[in-house]
Design a protein around this motif. Structure first.
Motif, short mmCIF file in Angstrom:
data_model
loop_
_atom_site.label_atom_id
_atom_site.label_comp_id
_atom_site.label_asym_id
_atom_site.label_seq_id
_atom_site.Cartn_x
_atom_site.Cartn_y
_atom_site.Cartn_z
N ARG A 3 39.80 33.48 47.69
CA ARG A 3 40.26 33.57 46.30
C ARG A 3 40.61 32.18 45.79
O ARG A 3 41.17 31.37 46.50
N ILE A 18 38.09 40.85 33.34
CA ILE A 18 38.35 41.49 34.63
C ILE A 18 38.01 40.51 35.75
O ILE A 18 38.70 40.45 36.77
N ASN A 19 36.95 39.74 35.57
CA ASN A 19 36.56 38.74 36.55
C ASN A 19 37.65 37.69 36.73
O ASN A 19 37.95 37.28 37.85
N TYR A 21 40.84 38.03 36.39
CA TYR A 21 41.95 38.60 37.17
C TYR A 21 41.52 38.90 38.59
O TYR A 21 42.16 38.49 39.55
N GLY A 22 40.44 39.65 38.75
CA GLY A 22 40.07 40.18 40.06
C GLY A 22 39.46 39.15 41.00
O GLY A 22 39.86 39.05 42.16
N ASN A 23 38.49 38.41 40.53
CA ASN A 23 37.77 37.48 41.41
C ASN A 23 38.34 36.08 41.42
O ASN A 23 38.26 35.38 42.43
N ARG A 27 46.42 35.04 36.64
CA ARG A 27 47.46 36.00 36.27
C ARG A 27 48.08 35.68 34.92
O ARG A 27 49.21 36.03 34.65
N CYS A 31 44.49 37.88 31.17
CA CYS A 31 43.80 38.43 32.33
C CYS A 31 44.52 39.67 32.87
O CYS A 31 43.88 40.65 33.25
N ARG A 32 45.85 39.64 32.86
CA ARG A 32 46.60 40.82 33.29
C ARG A 32 46.35 41.99 32.35
O ARG A 32 46.22 43.13 32.79
N HIS A 35 42.95 43.48 33.12
CA HIS A 35 43.05 44.27 34.34
C HIS A 35 43.75 45.60 34.06
O HIS A 35 43.29 46.67 34.51
N ASN A 38 41.40 47.92 32.17
CA ASN A 38 40.33 48.39 33.04
C ASN A 38 40.84 49.43 34.02
O ASN A 38 40.21 50.46 34.25
N HIS A 39 42.01 49.21 34.60
CA HIS A 39 42.58 50.16 35.55
C HIS A 39 42.94 51.46 34.84
O HIS A 39 42.74 52.55 35.40
#
Length: 96
Positions: A3, A18-19, A21-23, A27, A31-32, A35, A38-39
């Motif tokens: 990461r 989402i990328n 935050y996730g990849n 934060r 980006c949060r 995420h 999306n969640h």
């Protein structure tokens, strides 16, 4: 895959994705929020399609609680798992 530990540059176009935050591990607020949205969509889909039930998902488990079930059995399983995790971390002196 490792990461990214460096924050994204302020002008990076991947903020708010989402990328990001996730990849990329960003934060920032944007980006949060990406995420979170999306969640939220994912959990709505899981609940609507009935993925919380069936032979492959056991009722009364911490996993089932994590994917949205709030019955007493699933809540008890989740609490037991949380207590075990906290006890293990206390033993390792990583949680107070």
């Amino acid at each position: 895959m490792t990461r990214n530990t460096e924050p994204l540059a302020p002008d990076d176009p991947r903020h708010g994705t989402i990328n990001g935050y996730g990849n990329l591990g960003c934060r920032c607020d944007a980006c949060r929020e990406a995420h979170r949205e999306n969640h939220m969509r994912y959990m709505k889909k899981v609940r609507e399609t009935g993925s919380l039930s069936g032979p492959d998902v056991n009722h009364g488990t911490s996993y089932r609680y994590d994917v949205g079930c709030r019955c007493e059995e699933c809540r008890d399983a989740h609490n037991a798992k949380s207590r075990a995790t906290k006890a293990r971390l206390r033993k390792q002196r990583r949680f107070r």
